[in-house]
Design a protein around this motif. Structure first.
Motif, PDB file in Angstrom:
ATOM      1  N   THR B  85       0.578  -1.139  -0.054  1.00 50.49           N
ATOM      2  CA  THR B  85       0.242  -0.075   0.068  1.00 50.49           C
ATOM      3  C   THR B  85       0.860   1.583  -0.064  1.00 50.49           C
ATOM      4  N   ILE B  86      -0.446   2.175  -0.967  1.00 50.62           N
ATOM      5  CA  ILE B  86       1.004   3.584  -0.508  1.00 50.62           C
ATOM      6  C   ILE B  86      -0.048   4.676  -0.381  1.00 50.62           C
ATOM      7  N   ALA B  87      -0.161   6.086  -0.031  1.00 48.61           N
ATOM      8  CA  ALA B  87      -0.457   6.648   0.557  1.00 48.61           C
ATOM      9  C   ALA B  87      -0.355   7.990   0.404  1.00 48.61           C
ATOM     10  N   LEU B  88      -0.850   8.549   0.096  1.00 50.36           N
ATOM     11  CA  LEU B  88      -0.451  10.704  -0.010  1.00 50.36           C
ATOM     12  C   LEU B  88      -1.095  11.164   1.373  1.00 50.36           C
ATOM     13  N   ALA B  89      -1.136  11.872   1.797  1.00 49.82           N
ATOM     14  CA  ALA B  89      -1.806  13.101   2.388  1.00 49.82           C
ATOM     15  C   ALA B  89      -1.934  14.034   1.438  1.00 49.82           C
ATOM     16  N   ASP B  90      -3.193  14.625   1.072  1.00 48.40           N
ATOM     17  CA  ASP B  90      -2.980  15.243  -0.324  1.00 48.40           C
ATOM     18  C   ASP B  90      -3.961  17.100   0.285  1.00 48.40           C
ATOM     19  N   GLY B  91      -4.860  16.669   1.639  1.00 52.18           N
ATOM     20  CA  GLY B  91      -5.364  17.708   1.686  1.00 52.18           C
ATOM     21  C   GLY B  91      -6.531  17.569   3.009  1.00 52.18           C
ATOM     22  N   LEU B  92      -6.773  18.252   3.583  1.00 48.06           N
ATOM     23  CA  LEU B  92      -7.587  18.399   5.015  1.00 48.06           C
ATOM     24  C   LEU B  92      -9.400  18.757   4.883  1.00 48.06           C
ATOM     25  N   VAL B  93      -9.914  18.069   4.412  1.00 44.14           N
ATOM     26  CA  VAL B  93     -11.998  18.456   3.904  1.00 44.14           C
ATOM     27  C   VAL B  93     -12.143  18.852   4.939  1.00 44.14           C
ATOM     28  N   LEU B  94     -12.707  20.008   5.055  1.00 44.13           N
ATOM     29  CA  LEU B  94     -13.101  20.397   6.403  1.00 44.13           C
ATOM     30  C   LEU B  94     -14.871  21.502   6.350  1.00 44.13           C
ATOM     31  N   ALA B  95     -15.309  20.293   6.720  1.00 46.24           N
ATOM     32  CA  ALA B  95     -17.269  20.545   6.326  1.00 46.24           C
ATOM     33  C   ALA B  95     -17.970  21.129   7.973  1.00 46.24           C
ATOM     34  N   ARG B  96     -19.826  21.519   7.322  1.00 44.35           N
ATOM     35  CA  ARG B  96     -20.018  22.083   8.157  1.00 44.35           C
ATOM     36  C   ARG B  96     -20.622  20.421   9.530  1.00 44.35           C
ATOM     37  N   SER B  97     -21.063  19.132   8.886  1.00 50.69           N
ATOM     38  CA  SER B  97     -20.888  18.057   9.877  1.00 50.69           C
ATOM     39  C   SER B  97     -19.723  16.988   9.880  1.00 50.69           C
ATOM     40  N   ALA B  98     -19.380  17.050  10.717  1.00 45.22           N
ATOM     41  CA  ALA B  98     -18.530  16.376  11.320  1.00 45.22           C
ATOM     42  C   ALA B  98     -18.431  14.764  10.106  1.00 45.22           C
ATOM     43  N   MET B  99     -19.627  14.424   9.563  1.00 46.71           N
ATOM     44  CA  MET B  99     -19.766  13.021   9.521  1.00 46.71           C
ATOM     45  C   MET B  99     -18.834  13.309   7.543  1.00 46.71           C
ATOM     46  N   HIS B 100     -18.688  15.160   7.178  1.00 43.22           N
ATOM     47  CA  HIS B 100     -18.223  14.901   5.932  1.00 43.22           C
ATOM     48  C   HIS B 100     -17.034  16.018   6.028  1.00 43.22           C
ATOM     49  N   HIS B 101     -16.693  15.748   6.968  1.00 42.77           N
ATOM     50  CA  HIS B 101     -14.940  15.866   7.059  1.00 42.77           C
ATOM     51  C   HIS B 101     -14.233  14.359   6.173  1.00 42.77           C
ATOM     52  N   SER B 102     -13.574  15.004   5.563  1.00 48.57           N
ATOM     53  CA  SER B 102     -12.222  13.574   4.528  1.00 48.57           C
ATOM     54  C   SER B 102     -11.677  14.697   4.480  1.00 48.57           C
ATOM     55  N   MET B 103     -10.444  13.672   3.697  1.00 50.36           N
ATOM     56  CA  MET B 103      -9.214  13.731   3.564  1.00 50.36           C
ATOM     57  C   MET B 103      -8.897  13.934   1.589  1.00 50.36           C
ATOM     58  N   ASN B 104      -8.325  14.644   1.347  1.00 54.52           N
ATOM     59  CA  ASN B 104      -7.954  14.542   0.144  1.00 54.52           C
ATOM     60  C   ASN B 104      -6.586  13.500   0.049  1.00 54.52           C
ATOM     61  N   TYR B 105      -6.421  12.609  -0.978  1.00 51.06           N
ATOM     62  CA  TYR B 105      -5.246  11.598  -0.999  1.00 51.06           C
ATOM     63  C   TYR B 105      -5.252  11.290  -1.766  1.00 51.06           C
ATOM     64  N   ARG B 106      -4.108  10.326  -2.602  1.00 47.50           N
ATOM     65  CA  ARG B 106      -4.034   9.356  -3.838  1.00 47.50           C
ATOM     66  C   ARG B 106      -4.046   7.988  -2.617  1.00 47.50           C
ATOM     67  N   SER B 107      -3.878   6.644  -2.899  1.00 49.48           N
ATOM     68  CA  SER B 107      -3.556   5.732  -2.438  1.00 49.48           C
ATOM     69  C   SER B 107      -3.334   4.665  -3.728  1.00 49.48           C
ATOM     70  N   VAL B 108      -2.558   4.126  -3.595  1.00 52.89           N
ATOM     71  CA  VAL B 108      -2.745   2.753  -4.191  1.00 52.89           C
ATOM     72  C   VAL B 108      -2.710   1.162  -3.372  1.00 52.89           C
ATOM     73  N   VAL B 109      -2.868   0.389  -3.766  1.00 51.32           N
ATOM     74  CA  VAL B 109      -2.894  -1.021  -3.664  1.00 51.32           C
ATOM     75  C   VAL B 109      -2.374  -1.914  -4.414  1.00 51.32           C
ATOM     76  N   VAL B 110      -1.613  -2.554  -4.138  1.00 45.45           N
ATOM     77  CA  VAL B 110      -0.988  -4.015  -4.854  1.00 45.45           C
ATOM     78  C   VAL B 110      -0.757  -4.950  -4.508  1.00 45.45           C
ATOM     79  N   TYR B 111      -1.641  -6.097  -5.121  1.00 45.94           N
ATOM     80  CA  TYR B 111      -1.780  -7.776  -4.584  1.00 45.94           C
ATOM     81  C   TYR B 111      -0.488  -8.773  -5.957  1.00 45.94           C
ATOM     82  N   GLY B 112       0.021  -9.323  -5.116  1.00 46.68           N
ATOM     83  CA  GLY B 112       0.957 -10.561  -5.894  1.00 46.68           C
ATOM     84  C   GLY B 112       1.456 -10.683  -5.008  1.00 46.68           C
ATOM     85  N   ARG B 113       3.119 -11.299  -6.069  1.00 46.56           N
ATOM     86  CA  ARG B 113       4.022 -11.538  -5.558  1.00 46.56           C
ATOM     87  C   ARG B 113       5.533 -10.966  -5.562  1.00 46.56           C
ATOM     88  N   PHE B 114       6.343 -11.257  -5.053  1.00 47.90           N
ATOM     89  CA  PHE B 114       8.070 -10.728  -4.926  1.00 47.90           C
ATOM     90  C   PHE B 114       8.515 -11.700  -6.271  1.00 47.90           C
TER      91      PHE B 114
END
Lengths: 214, 214
Positions: B85-114
């Protein structure tokens, strides 16, 4: 950083590679958990390994996660062992040989099993701690959470008991005979900063709240 | 970002939560792998799940890792399935309700064998690509790598074939009825920057090389 003040809490948390970077004391572990916003949660599901990055927060001796109640990850997490990792890149270490290039970093690995926080008052207090940890005092200014929203949200936590930290926070360690090699050697620090806030066009309030990023 | 241009390459890579954020095209995945320096590698060893953060690089359609030949993680990785997995935090998203707070991000998940990169010329070329990817042109300026160093280093790679990306890169999504709530709503971008370089006291060269962080 000082040397470990206590031994590894279990065989599987003992750091084998580069043990001189290991720390097992609760304060060091808590500080790294707090400094990071994202962790990766690895778990087994139907015999296969999965890992998902997610946002976390800490309260006392536990790391907390939240998510949609319907999430298959959150369900799997209370049914088996998990491994949570956190890593912060603090600096690039440039040596005279390729072999001694390195990074300064802080990382944590936690083993254990998540438990669901189901008691409504506890869940509510934890979500408040999560929001207020990122944005001091914000919870009380928000449109109040509804019972429906609270019911749709799962909160899980894992004890930071079986955890280890690794820290590299020093300069270049080149081979003695390479010290005269005429290439730049040193550390380039890295840090994450908040940029210019982007106010929503329809936001009634125009004044940006404080965040823990300053 | 545009909508997915191709479907998930396998059932286990299909994004279930918030599928509107999913991307399965190679270019999006490669760009996120390149933008991150650290990944987390999850794997099974003796029936238990483990995960370790490590530095990575990309060449073509593969993600590469390196480490000490004696590492038990690297040995385990070629013997079973892994999830990266890879994850980059790109931004904090502040909404008017707790529920809609979020993050901007980019992530990748890779499955397989090395697979291990054992052919010496390939291994050498990969380590050069790793160093030069961080510091353009640096490999040729270093004290040359020795055969002993090369032998002590393992290089592994995993195909980016069975991979998915998730990206959130937009503004606040509040409930319609909350738009007038008088609390600030917006996005606070986050970015990682290089700080002031710290030259080793005994570095003969004093001029800091370029890095991909500028």
């Amino acid at each position: 950083m000082p040397r470990p003040t206590r031994p590894a809490p279990s065989p599987r948390t003992r750091v084998r590679r580069l043990p001189e970077r290991a720390h097992y004391d609760a304060d060091t572990i808590a500080a790294i958990v707090d400094a990071a916003m994202l962790c990766t949660v690895a778990f087994q599901l139907d015999g296969a390994v999965h890992a998902i990055p997610t946002i976390h927060w800490r309260e006392g001796g536990h790391l907390y996660l939240h998510g949609a109640k319907a999430s298959r990850m959150l369900k799997a997490l209370t049914e088996g062992e998990a491994c949570v990792t956190i890593a912060l890149a603090d600096g690039l270490v440039l040596a005279r040989s390729a072999m001694h290039h390195s990074m300064n970093y802080r990382s944590v690995v936690v083993y254990g099993r998540f438990e669901a926080v189901t008691e409504p008052a506890h869940k509510l207090a934890s979500l408040r701690a999560f929001i207020d940890g990122l944005y001091p005092g914000r919870w009380d200014t928000l449109r109040p959470i509804t019972e429906k929203e609270l019911n749709a949200t799962s909160v899980l936590r894992i004890a930071l008991d079986e955890a280890s930290a690794k820290v590299r926070d020093w300069g270049v360690k080149d081979d003695e005979e390479d010290l005269d090699w005429p290439v730049w050697a040193g550390v380039i620090p890295l840090r994450t900063l908040a940029g210019e806030p982007v106010t929503e066009p329809d936001s009634v309030a125009r004044s940006v709240p404080p965040t823990r990023f300053g």
